[in-house]
Structures are given as structure tokens and as C-alpha cells.
Design a protein around this motif. Sequence first.
Motif, PDB file in Angstrom:
ATOM      1  N   PRO A  60      57.867  94.083  22.722  1.00  0.00           N
ATOM      2  CA  PRO A  60      58.503  93.619  23.953  1.00  0.00           C
ATOM      3  C   PRO A  60      59.519  94.606  24.502  1.00  0.00           C
ATOM      4  O   PRO A  60      60.320  95.161  23.758  1.00  0.00           O
ATOM      5  CB  PRO A  60      59.177  92.311  23.525  1.00  0.00           C
ATOM      6  N   GLN A  61      59.442  94.832  25.808  1.00  0.00           N
ATOM      7  CA  GLN A  61      60.340  95.760  26.491  1.00  0.00           C
ATOM      8  C   GLN A  61      61.107  95.005  27.571  1.00  0.00           C
ATOM      9  O   GLN A  61      60.665  94.932  28.720  1.00  0.00           O
ATOM     10  CB  GLN A  61      59.513  96.891  27.144  1.00  0.00           C
ATOM     11  N   PRO A  62      62.254  94.410  27.217  1.00  0.00           N
ATOM     12  CA  PRO A  62      63.013  93.693  28.233  1.00  0.00           C
ATOM     13  C   PRO A  62      63.616  94.646  29.269  1.00  0.00           C
ATOM     14  O   PRO A  62      64.061  95.737  28.926  1.00  0.00           O
ATOM     15  CB  PRO A  62      64.118  92.988  27.436  1.00  0.00           C
ATOM     16  N   SER A  63      63.595  94.210  30.531  1.00  0.00           N
ATOM     17  CA  SER A  63      64.238  94.976  31.591  1.00  0.00           C
ATOM     18  C   SER A  63      65.754  94.897  31.408  1.00  0.00           C
ATOM     19  O   SER A  63      66.259  94.119  30.605  1.00  0.00           O
ATOM     20  CB  SER A  63      63.863  94.361  32.947  1.00  0.00           C
ATOM     21  N   GLU A  64      66.458  95.709  32.188  1.00  0.00           N
ATOM     22  CA  GLU A  64      67.894  95.469  32.321  1.00  0.00           C
ATOM     23  C   GLU A  64      68.016  94.074  32.925  1.00  0.00           C
ATOM     24  O   GLU A  64      67.194  93.688  33.770  1.00  0.00           O
ATOM     25  CB  GLU A  64      68.518  96.499  33.266  1.00  0.00           C
ATOM     26  N   PRO A  65      69.017  93.296  32.522  1.00  0.00           N
ATOM     27  CA  PRO A  65      69.145  91.953  33.094  1.00  0.00           C
ATOM     28  C   PRO A  65      69.258  91.990  34.624  1.00  0.00           C
ATOM     29  O   PRO A  65      70.004  92.795  35.171  1.00  0.00           O
ATOM     30  CB  PRO A  65      70.428  91.417  32.458  1.00  0.00           C
ATOM     31  N   MET A  66      68.463  91.145  35.279  1.00  0.00           N
ATOM     32  CA  MET A  66      68.524  91.020  36.733  1.00  0.00           C
ATOM     33  C   MET A  66      69.699  90.127  37.121  1.00  0.00           C
ATOM     34  O   MET A  66      70.283  90.275  38.184  1.00  0.00           O
ATOM     35  CB  MET A  66      67.226  90.424  37.263  1.00  0.00           C
ATOM     36  N   ARG A  84      53.090  95.027  25.332  1.00  0.00           N
ATOM     37  CA  ARG A  84      52.214  96.164  25.093  1.00  0.00           C
ATOM     38  C   ARG A  84      50.837  95.971  25.719  1.00  0.00           C
ATOM     39  O   ARG A  84      50.194  96.915  26.147  1.00  0.00           O
ATOM     40  CB  ARG A  84      52.086  96.407  23.581  1.00  0.00           C
ATOM     41  N   ASP A  85      50.373  94.723  25.787  1.00  0.00           N
ATOM     42  CA  ASP A  85      49.034  94.449  26.328  1.00  0.00           C
ATOM     43  C   ASP A  85      49.002  94.430  27.853  1.00  0.00           C
ATOM     44  O   ASP A  85      47.990  94.087  28.461  1.00  0.00           O
ATOM     45  CB  ASP A  85      48.494  93.124  25.780  1.00  0.00           C
ATOM     46  N   GLY A  86      50.132  94.772  28.480  1.00  0.00           N
ATOM     47  CA  GLY A  86      50.175  94.802  29.935  1.00  0.00           C
ATOM     48  C   GLY A  86      50.710  93.518  30.539  1.00  0.00           C
ATOM     49  O   GLY A  86      50.953  93.445  31.737  1.00  0.00           O
ATOM     50  N   GLY A  87      50.900  92.508  29.704  1.00  0.00           N
ATOM     51  CA  GLY A  87      51.453  91.250  30.190  1.00  0.00           C
ATOM     52  C   GLY A  87      52.929  91.379  30.499  1.00  0.00           C
ATOM     53  O   GLY A  87      53.583  92.365  30.144  1.00  0.00           O
ATOM     54  N   ASN A  88      53.437  90.384  31.181  1.00  0.00           N
ATOM     55  CA  ASN A  88      54.845  90.370  31.562  1.00  0.00           C
ATOM     56  C   ASN A  88      55.360  88.946  31.424  1.00  0.00           C
ATOM     57  O   ASN A  88      54.680  87.999  31.802  1.00  0.00           O
ATOM     58  CB  ASN A  88      54.991  90.852  33.002  1.00  0.00           C
ATOM     59  N   VAL A  89      56.553  88.797  30.859  1.00  0.00           N
ATOM     60  CA  VAL A  89      57.147  87.485  30.640  1.00  0.00           C
ATOM     61  C   VAL A  89      58.476  87.432  31.386  1.00  0.00           C
ATOM     62  O   VAL A  89      59.288  88.352  31.276  1.00  0.00           O
ATOM     63  CB  VAL A  89      57.388  87.247  29.130  1.00  0.00           C
ATOM     64  N   HIS A  90      58.653  86.371  32.154  1.00  0.00           N
ATOM     65  CA  HIS A  90      59.912  86.149  32.867  1.00  0.00           C
ATOM     66  C   HIS A  90      60.737  85.181  32.020  1.00  0.00           C
ATOM     67  O   HIS A  90      60.281  84.069  31.755  1.00  0.00           O
ATOM     68  CB  HIS A  90      59.600  85.565  34.246  1.00  0.00           C
TER      69      HIS A  90
END
Length: 115
Positions: A60-66, A84-90
Motif C-alpha cells: 500500500p502506498q498512501p498519498s499525502e493526506p488530502m 500494487r495491483d493498480g487498485g486504489n482505496v479511499h
Amino acid sequence: RGMKDPESIANEYFSRMRKGDITVLDLFHDDAVIQGLGMRTKGKDAIREFYTNAIASGGPQPSEPMTMLSDDTKAIAEVNIALRDGGNVHAIDLFEVEGGRIRSLTYFIADHPDE
């Protein structure tokens, strides 16, 4: 605000997760709890297993907090987590911090339909 306030701890947590750094464990109390998606993980050994598996499988690669809201004991962060599989979790992560370490982390995942 020092390095031990909830917002700093949350930012350090996301930084270590982006690096796939298992020392993310050091940010937690020994009897800390992680909960979300109907699961509860308690204690250092269980949390170590949780992060070892998460880093190995999803990377998992979390963004900087929005969004980041915090007070003396809690931080609430909104992030997008690339997998890694290209998915994205909000996600919304709620950190409860005591004595400069995470006492509990509760995560809330948005159920967005695939576009």
C-alpha cells in the motif's frame, strides 16, 4: 507542536508505509489496536503480522493526506492508497495517540464502484 503530536505521528505513519518500512510498528503501543472492515487486530505480535502481510501482499502506498484534522489526542486523515495491483482505496484513518505513540488506529474505507 513537537514530533509526538497526533498529526506528526500520522504523517510519520504514512511516510513509513510509503517506504514499505516495517518500523511502522515502532509507532504503536505494545497493546495497541487496529480495527476496520469488521476486523480487530490487538497487540504487538498481531500488528506485526498485519503489517508484514499488508506490505508483502498489497504494497500500500498512501498519498499525502488530502485532509488532516487533529487535536491533542487524535488525528483524522483522508488518504488515497494505491495498491500494487493498480487498485486504489479511499480511506479515512482515525489515529488515537497517547504518549507519542498510537494507541488505536481505526480505518474507514469508502465503497466506490469501479469506474
